[in-house]
Design a protein around this motif. Sequence first.
Motif, short mmCIF file in Angstrom:
data_model
loop_
_atom_site.label_atom_id
_atom_site.label_comp_id
_atom_site.label_asym_id
_atom_site.label_seq_id
_atom_site.Cartn_x
_atom_site.Cartn_y
_atom_site.Cartn_z
N ALA A 1 8.81 -4.85 12.24
CA ALA A 1 7.62 -5.37 11.55
C ALA A 1 6.36 -4.73 12.12
CB ALA A 1 7.55 -6.89 11.69
N PHE A 2 6.30 -4.57 13.44
CA PHE A 2 5.15 -3.93 14.09
C PHE A 2 5.01 -2.48 13.63
CE2 PHE A 2 3.31 -1.36 17.46
CZ PHE A 2 2.11 -2.04 17.71
N ASP A 3 6.12 -1.75 13.62
CA ASP A 3 6.09 -0.35 13.20
C ASP A 3 5.63 -0.22 11.74
OD1 ASP A 3 6.92 0.40 15.71
OD2 ASP A 3 9.00 0.80 15.12
N ASN A 4 6.12 -1.11 10.87
CA ASN A 4 5.72 -1.07 9.46
C ASN A 4 4.24 -1.40 9.30
OD1 ASN A 4 8.26 -0.34 8.57
ND2 ASN A 4 8.89 -2.45 8.18
N ALA A 5 3.75 -2.37 10.06
CA ALA A 5 2.32 -2.73 9.99
C ALA A 5 1.46 -1.57 10.49
CB ALA A 5 2.06 -3.98 10.81
N GLN A 6 1.93 -0.89 11.52
CA GLN A 6 1.19 0.24 12.07
C GLN A 6 1.15 1.39 11.06
OE1 GLN A 6 2.72 1.72 15.83
NE2 GLN A 6 0.65 1.97 16.59
N LYS A 7 2.26 1.67 10.41
CA LYS A 7 2.28 2.71 9.37
C LYS A 7 1.34 2.35 8.23
CE LYS A 7 7.00 4.24 10.22
NZ LYS A 7 8.39 4.17 9.77
N ASP A 8 1.34 1.07 7.84
CA ASP A 8 0.46 0.60 6.78
C ASP A 8 -1.01 0.79 7.18
OD1 ASP A 8 -0.10 -0.73 4.28
OD2 ASP A 8 -0.64 -2.51 5.47
#
Length: 169
Positions: free
Chosen positions: A49-56
């Motif tokens: 979830a953290f990685d996806n939020a960072q990519k976003d």
Amino acid sequence: MPMAGTGGKFSPLRCSKCGTTFVGTAFREIDGKKYCEKCYQELVTEKIAFDNAQKDLYNYIKEVFGITIIPPEVVGAITRQISYDKVQIKGLKATIWYYYKVLGNTPVIELLPRVLKEQYERTREYLIEQRKIREVNMKTNINVEPRVVIISKDDQKNRNKPKYKMEDL
């Protein structure tokens, strides 16, 4: 492996997150810390979830600034803010939205680290205030009964009479 001073017996291990004891190899390891299966799965889910939020966030920055590559110093500043200041990624994205979209400032990528640091708290206050306004609006009854106003002939006669200001009397 037997632990020294335990008489050849295995000593139970504890999960680094929840403290559950487990014996033998019934654990998962991340960065040298041992976790039970449940906590390990939670950590993996949080990491994804953290990685996806960072990519976003990075995609949003590219969109707002019209760039294809974010300068390394900007990425480093964002990483430091997340690590040391414990700010949330969604808060950084909201700060960019507030400063550039709501306030209408011109996007300059080199200024982004300073903007994120200086505007993060202001953005938070703005969003809290907007939430309060939304809550009040949701509680307000907008279904008002229509009123009918009937003008009598006397009222029509008085329309053409001169009107005086109270200050002039």
